[in-house]
Design an enzyme around this catalytic site. Sequence first.
Site, PDB file in Angstrom:
ATOM      1  N   HIS A 281      15.398 -54.487   5.268  1.00 20.74           N
ATOM      2  CA  HIS A 281      14.933 -53.107   5.276  1.00 20.74           C
ATOM      3  C   HIS A 281      16.066 -52.127   5.581  1.00 20.74           C
ATOM      4  CE1 HIS A 281      11.148 -55.188   5.010  1.00 20.74           C
ATOM      5  NE2 HIS A 281      11.470 -55.833   6.123  1.00 20.74           N
TER       6      HIS A 281
ATOM      7  N   GLU B 278      11.707 -52.881  12.862  1.00 22.40           N
ATOM      8  CA  GLU B 278      12.345 -54.092  12.348  1.00 22.40           C
ATOM      9  C   GLU B 278      13.720 -53.787  11.791  1.00 22.40           C
ATOM     10  OE1 GLU B 278      11.661 -57.615   9.023  1.00 22.40           O
ATOM     11  OE2 GLU B 278      10.372 -55.845   9.048  1.00 22.40           O
TER      12      GLU B 278
ATOM     13  N   HIS C 254      15.143 -60.992   9.253  1.00 26.88           N
ATOM     14  CA  HIS C 254      13.886 -60.255   9.383  1.00 26.88           C
ATOM     15  C   HIS C 254      13.179 -60.609  10.677  1.00 26.88           C
ATOM     16  CE1 HIS C 254      13.759 -58.593   5.285  1.00 26.88           C
ATOM     17  NE2 HIS C 254      14.449 -59.685   4.976  1.00 26.88           N
TER      18      HIS C 254
ATOM     19  N   GLU D  42      12.768 -65.282   9.639  1.00 30.98           N
ATOM     20  CA  GLU D  42      11.861 -64.406  10.383  1.00 30.98           C
ATOM     21  C   GLU D  42      11.997 -64.834  11.839  1.00 30.98           C
ATOM     22  OE1 GLU D  42      10.009 -61.970   9.205  1.00 30.98           O
ATOM     23  OE2 GLU D  42       9.979 -62.310   7.047  1.00 30.98           O
TER      24      GLU D  42
END
Length: 326
Positions: free
Chosen positions: A115, A152, A207, A289
């Site tokens: 992101h 995030e 992430h 993640e």
Amino acid sequence: MSYTGPETEPPRRSPLRRPLTVALAALVPGALLGWGVYAAVGDEGTRADSAQASPAASGEHAPAGSASPDASPSPSPSGTPDASTAPSAHASPSASAPAATGPLKGKVVVIDPGHNPGNSRHTAEINRTVDIGTHRKECDTTGTSTNDGYAEAAFTLDVAHRLRALLEEQGVTVRLTHDGDRPFGPCVDERARIGNEAHADAALSIHADGSGSGNRGFHVILPGSVREGAADTRAIVAPSAELGERIAGNFVRVTGSAPANYLGGGTGLVTRTDLGGLNLSTVPKVFIECGNMRDATDASLLTSGSWRQKAAEGMSEGIVSFLRGS
């Protein structure tokens, strides 16, 4: 990361995947035992702030069983993570200066911080679709945040900086897909292209998930075999699986975190064929993640500077092991 919806598919077990305990055997025989001790005594260095993972990894994931937030809010004063152990920023926004010395001089690693802090201000741009081989998908997403507002995108950049510093100590040339130096993105296809054009020896997309409360732990996403349109992952499936297993094993050992309790069957490994960042890669690449931002316990880790340093160390040691082939 969501496994439901019109543009995602349920995770599948990879035929190349071995149970995480097998992958750990050669690396850290006592890793899971160490995690049990860690869980019992707690991490005294972590903060109480909550932290979670992105529902849209590189514009490609949403929380398992929950909706992705419309935007990743900026950290509020109460939700500001501990940055006391953060390394100093490098002058170059997206690529480090070539390392002068080190045992891994000549190796190239691309780090993809999931992101972008500016994505929430550019929803029209990140909502346009791009070709990922199997279908078209949004350019990127805003990512998720903790309940206290720690985004995030801020988490992934912080860990990416820490990881870069550790790899450069080994002589690795490190390139970031972005460093908060652009208003939004890059799109998922460009993120893959950056690694390809760098001829990276390994690539890692960082992430944090945005699943439901009570869902805890990390997982590493491996590319499945895809040959459709612009996507052909057949050459990278096996080396990516090795890269992912080494990162997962070292992540357990260094952080004390357990594999996710809500997917992956306790292995910490999940295979997917619907992520453009993997489908379009021609170099060994995986996603990680690091935990679930919507679970208070995981969030307290993700917002801790000392834990983020451990996370970076676990990733670094997994990558270094892969690059050395030992």
